[in-house]
Design a protein around this motif. Structure first.
Motif, PDB file in Angstrom:
ATOM      1  N   GLN A   1     -26.908  28.387 -23.234  1.00 42.50           N
ATOM      2  CA  GLN A   1     -26.164  27.064 -23.340  1.00 42.50           C
ATOM      3  C   GLN A   1     -26.313  26.089 -24.690  1.00 42.50           C
ATOM      4  O   GLN A   1     -25.784  25.732 -25.441  1.00 42.50           O
ATOM      5  CB  GLN A   1     -26.124  26.308 -22.317  1.00 42.50           C
TER       6      GLN A   1
ATOM      7  N   TRP B   1     -29.464  31.616 -18.827  1.00 39.91           N
ATOM      8  CA  TRP B   1     -28.249  31.089 -19.193  1.00 39.91           C
ATOM      9  C   TRP B   1     -28.386  29.577 -19.869  1.00 39.91           C
ATOM     10  O   TRP B   1     -27.595  29.241 -20.564  1.00 39.91           O
ATOM     11  CB  TRP B   1     -27.504  30.680 -17.771  1.00 39.91           C
ATOM     12  N   GLU B   2     -29.573  29.015 -19.441  1.00 44.07           N
ATOM     13  CA  GLU B   2     -29.771  27.616 -20.179  1.00 44.07           C
ATOM     14  C   GLU B   2     -30.031  27.847 -21.793  1.00 44.07           C
ATOM     15  O   GLU B   2     -29.652  27.103 -22.448  1.00 44.07           O
ATOM     16  CB  GLU B   2     -31.177  27.021 -19.497  1.00 44.07           C
TER      17      GLU B   2
ATOM     18  N   ALA C   1     -22.179  24.632 -32.154  1.00 43.05           N
ATOM     19  CA  ALA C   1     -20.884  23.728 -32.066  1.00 43.05           C
ATOM     20  C   ALA C   1     -21.463  22.624 -32.786  1.00 43.05           C
ATOM     21  O   ALA C   1     -20.499  21.867 -33.684  1.00 43.05           O
ATOM     22  CB  ALA C   1     -20.783  23.244 -30.725  1.00 43.05           C
ATOM     23  N   ILE C   2     -22.601  21.978 -32.970  1.00 48.49           N
ATOM     24  CA  ILE C   2     -23.047  20.876 -33.551  1.00 48.49           C
ATOM     25  C   ILE C   2     -22.838  21.078 -35.120  1.00 48.49           C
ATOM     26  O   ILE C   2     -22.400  20.431 -35.905  1.00 48.49           O
ATOM     27  CB  ILE C   2     -24.452  20.402 -33.181  1.00 48.49           C
TER      28      ILE C   2
ATOM     29  N   ARG D   1     -24.394  25.272 -28.129  1.00 51.77           N
ATOM     30  CA  ARG D   1     -24.501  23.609 -28.446  1.00 51.77           C
ATOM     31  C   ARG D   1     -24.787  23.686 -29.771  1.00 51.77           C
ATOM     32  O   ARG D   1     -24.210  22.767 -30.673  1.00 51.77           O
ATOM     33  CB  ARG D   1     -25.263  22.798 -27.222  1.00 51.77           C
TER      34      ARG D   1
ATOM     35  N   HIS E   1     -10.290   8.486 -31.544  1.00 45.60           N
ATOM     36  CA  HIS E   1      -9.738   9.962 -31.473  1.00 45.60           C
ATOM     37  C   HIS E   1      -9.118  10.459 -30.433  1.00 45.60           C
ATOM     38  O   HIS E   1      -8.268  11.282 -30.697  1.00 45.60           O
ATOM     39  CB  HIS E   1     -11.121  10.757 -31.632  1.00 45.60           C
TER      40      HIS E   1
ATOM     41  N   VAL F   1     -19.138  21.493 -37.028  1.00 43.88           N
ATOM     42  CA  VAL F   1     -18.181  20.426 -37.275  1.00 43.88           C
ATOM     43  C   VAL F   1     -19.047  19.184 -37.684  1.00 43.88           C
ATOM     44  O   VAL F   1     -19.828  18.866 -36.701  1.00 43.88           O
ATOM     45  CB  VAL F   1     -17.169  19.962 -35.834  1.00 43.88           C
ATOM     46  N   PRO F   2     -18.752  18.488 -38.726  1.00 43.75           N
ATOM     47  CA  PRO F   2     -19.235  17.255 -39.004  1.00 43.75           C
ATOM     48  C   PRO F   2     -19.005  16.038 -37.979  1.00 43.75           C
ATOM     49  O   PRO F   2     -17.995  16.107 -37.040  1.00 43.75           O
ATOM     50  CB  PRO F   2     -18.807  16.797 -40.214  1.00 43.75           C
ATOM     51  N   ARG F   3     -20.358  15.316 -37.925  1.00 42.46           N
ATOM     52  CA  ARG F   3     -20.270  14.170 -36.943  1.00 42.46           C
ATOM     53  C   ARG F   3     -18.922  13.231 -37.122  1.00 42.46           C
ATOM     54  O   ARG F   3     -18.751  13.144 -38.453  1.00 42.46           O
ATOM     55  CB  ARG F   3     -21.556  13.587 -37.296  1.00 42.46           C
ATOM     56  N   ALA F   4     -18.546  12.848 -36.071  1.00 45.81           N
ATOM     57  CA  ALA F   4     -17.211  12.183 -36.058  1.00 45.81           C
ATOM     58  C   ALA F   4     -17.535  10.585 -36.530  1.00 45.81           C
ATOM     59  O   ALA F   4     -18.699  10.244 -36.324  1.00 45.81           O
ATOM     60  CB  ALA F   4     -16.598  11.899 -34.664  1.00 45.81           C
TER      61      ALA F   4
ATOM     62  N   PRO G   1     -32.555  34.326 -14.477  1.00 43.03           N
ATOM     63  CA  PRO G   1     -31.161  34.311 -14.875  1.00 43.03           C
ATOM     64  C   PRO G   1     -30.716  33.000 -15.325  1.00 43.03           C
ATOM     65  O   PRO G   1     -30.081  32.833 -16.339  1.00 43.03           O
ATOM     66  CB  PRO G   1     -30.438  34.731 -13.851  1.00 43.03           C
ATOM     67  N   LYS G   2     -31.441  31.855 -14.825  1.00 35.09           N
ATOM     68  CA  LYS G   2     -31.034  30.624 -15.092  1.00 35.09           C
ATOM     69  C   LYS G   2     -31.477  30.198 -16.137  1.00 35.09           C
ATOM     70  O   LYS G   2     -30.887  29.321 -16.932  1.00 35.09           O
ATOM     71  CB  LYS G   2     -31.665  29.805 -13.939  1.00 35.09           C
TER      72      LYS G   2
END
Lengths: 304, 196
Positions: free
Chosen positions: B51, B47-48, B58-59, B55, B71, B62-65, B43-44
């Motif tokens: 995650q 889950w990893e 998400a990367i 991630r 900000h 959105v363009p890198r800040a 399960p871990k």
């Protein structure tokens, strides 16, 4: 020597060579790995966002100029307050709202981001910490803390920080602070509310140093309870306090009870020079636990 | 005859080498699959993996800040202290060094905003052995910007005669009254920093 015997020995040697070569890739080395550069964690004693920005900037500069280092740091905001709407800072017990905690963590992240300059590869694990000594050591407290961490995580994602910033939770869980059942409830509340990874930077006081048969620890805890809040729960990892040799021994035995991975040791030598240095803490934990997963070296300081 | 025996011996040798190599391959495959399955099926592990996927999404989203502009929002909340007895086990550090029962803080003899903080309890213990009844004293003063407090440790004062961990009961003037679990009273002078 008989030719058959020679051939058999040759085949056996080939087998051992191949197996040994493979196992050397997957098994931990016996020698202690070099200690990574120590990153500074903080007991946050201020609500000045510029101070947090500057602390983040210091870490970003260090990570960049030390060869794009990956680091993990903890910002400790003290225990959760009675209203479950903020924390009470260490020492002064001054109240700080969850909104301000989020802002302080975001300013630290901003400082790190800007001052890491031309470093576009290192990753900072920024963890936001509380403890199990104050109020809301319960499911609601865990859920609220997951909310704080996820707010900062979402802010980082929306602003394009995620490639180099991994925001997580943290909790200084110590048997002396509270018993296991409420602390487990906090962990389960955090997990159920969708909290990302967190590190337990607490202790295993009173746990056995030489045996791993689910022995008892202080205040009614046992080795299995320590294991659960430090690795058994899905988001749980550990950066245990390694201030003394006995603490490394205790965590080594917990890992023998059930497998767990450590991100690395936390020391407090800067605040108490009678305790282990970062190098001593690293070596002690590595030797005690086998060093299979250790990536970071952390040391706690005061923010002002 | 001798030639046949030599050929048989050679065949047998080849057989041994082949068997050895086969054993190597089988062992490696077994170890690799064991390691791989351990890493992924728990399960871990699941889950990893989730995650890591989240991630990556998400990367990509959105363009890198920019690394040129700030900000984060600033905050103007100033932390507020409360004077008096605080019923919390949050102590001045790890519980292995001091195990707090409760604490008291406030000005002493007109010290203004520079407050004395007293944690009552017992010295901590890494083992199961009980600590010694004690108080820890710090001085806390506001920082110049008003956003925080500078903490200065004064000392740890043990009372070996007390019959258990101490708790702050009340404060009168410069005397702090402490009680043990058995109900016995101990007094600590905040000025001289001695047990009476």
């Amino acid at each position: 020597m008989n030719r058959n015997v020679r051939v058999t020995i040759l085949a056996l040697a080939m087998f051992l060579l191949a197996t040994g070569s493979f196992l050397s890739q997957v098994m931990p080395a016996l020698a202690v790995a070099p200690q990574p550069t120590t990153a500074w964690s903080f007991y946050v004693l201020t609500t000045n966002t510029s101070t947090l920005y500057n602390l983040g900037c210091n870490q970003g500069t260090a990570d960049w100029h030390n060869g794009n280092l990956n680091s993990e740091i903890i910002l400790d905001f003290g225990g959760q307050a009675s209203g479950n709407n903020g924390t009470n800072l260490l020492f002064s017990y001054a109240f700080v709202s969850y909104a301000t905690i989020e802002s302080l963590a975001e300013n630290y992240a901003d400082g790190w981001w800007i001052c890491s300059g031309a470093d576009y590869t290192s990753v900072l694990d920024l963890t936001i910490g509380t403890n199990n000594s104050n109020y809301h050591i319960d499911s609601a407290g865990g859920a609220a803390w997951a909310g704080v961490v996820n707010t900062v995580r979402t802010w980082a994602s929306n602003n394009g920080f995620t490639s180099q910033l991994n925001v997580g939770g943290a909790n200084d869980m110590e048997p002396g602070f509270d018993t296991y059942p409420p602390t487990k409830s906090w962990v389960d509340g955090y997990t159920s509310a969708g909290g990302p990874y967190y590190v337990n930077y607490g202790s295993a006081d009173g746990c056995p140093q030489t045996t791993h048969t689910n022995g008892g620890c202080n205040n009614g805890w046992n080795q299995d309870g320590e294991w659960y809040v430090s690795y058994g729960a899905l988001p749980a990892y550990s950066t245990p306090e390694i201030y003394y040799q006995s603490q490394a021994n205790q965590w080594g035995q917990i890992k023998l009870w059930k497998y767990m991975a450590f991100h690395g040791p936390l020391d407090e030598h800067d605040l108490n020079t009678s305790t282990f240095t970062p190098a001593q803490a690293w070596t002690a934990l590595w030797n005690a636990e086998g060093g299979t997963q250790m990536l970071y070296s952390l040391e706690v300081h005061h923010s002002n | 005859m001798a030639q046949n025996r030599s050929i048989t011996r050679q065949n047998r040798s080849i057989g041994f080498v082949a068997a050895g190599l086969a054993a190597c391959v089988i062992a490696l495959v077994a170890v690799v699959s064991a390691v791989a399955s351990t890493g992924n099926a728990s399960p871990k592990g699941v889950w990893e993996q989730q995650q890591a996927k989240d991630r990556a999404v998400a990367i990509a989203a959105v363009p890198r800040a920019s690394k040129q502009v700030r900000h984060a929002p600033s905050s103007s909340e100033k932390p507020v202290r409360q004077a008096g007895i605080i019923n919390s086990r949050q102590g001045p550090g790890p519980s292995s060094e001091f195990l707090a029962v409760n604490s008291w803080q406030g000005p002493v003899l007109g010290s203004g905003s520079t407050w004395t903080v007293v944690w009552a309890g017992s010295t901590g213990s890494l083992s199961a052995a009980p600590g010694t009844p004690a108080v820890v004293v710090h001085i806390d003063a506001p920082t110049a910007d008003g956003f925080g407090f500078t903490d200065t440790p004064v000392g740890t004062y043990a009372d070996r005669a007390a019959d258990g961990p101490l708790a702050v009961s009340s404060v009168t003037g410069e005397t702090i009254v402490l009680v043990t679990p058995a109900g016995n009273t101990v007094r600590f002078n905040l000025q001289t920093r001695q047990f009476a």
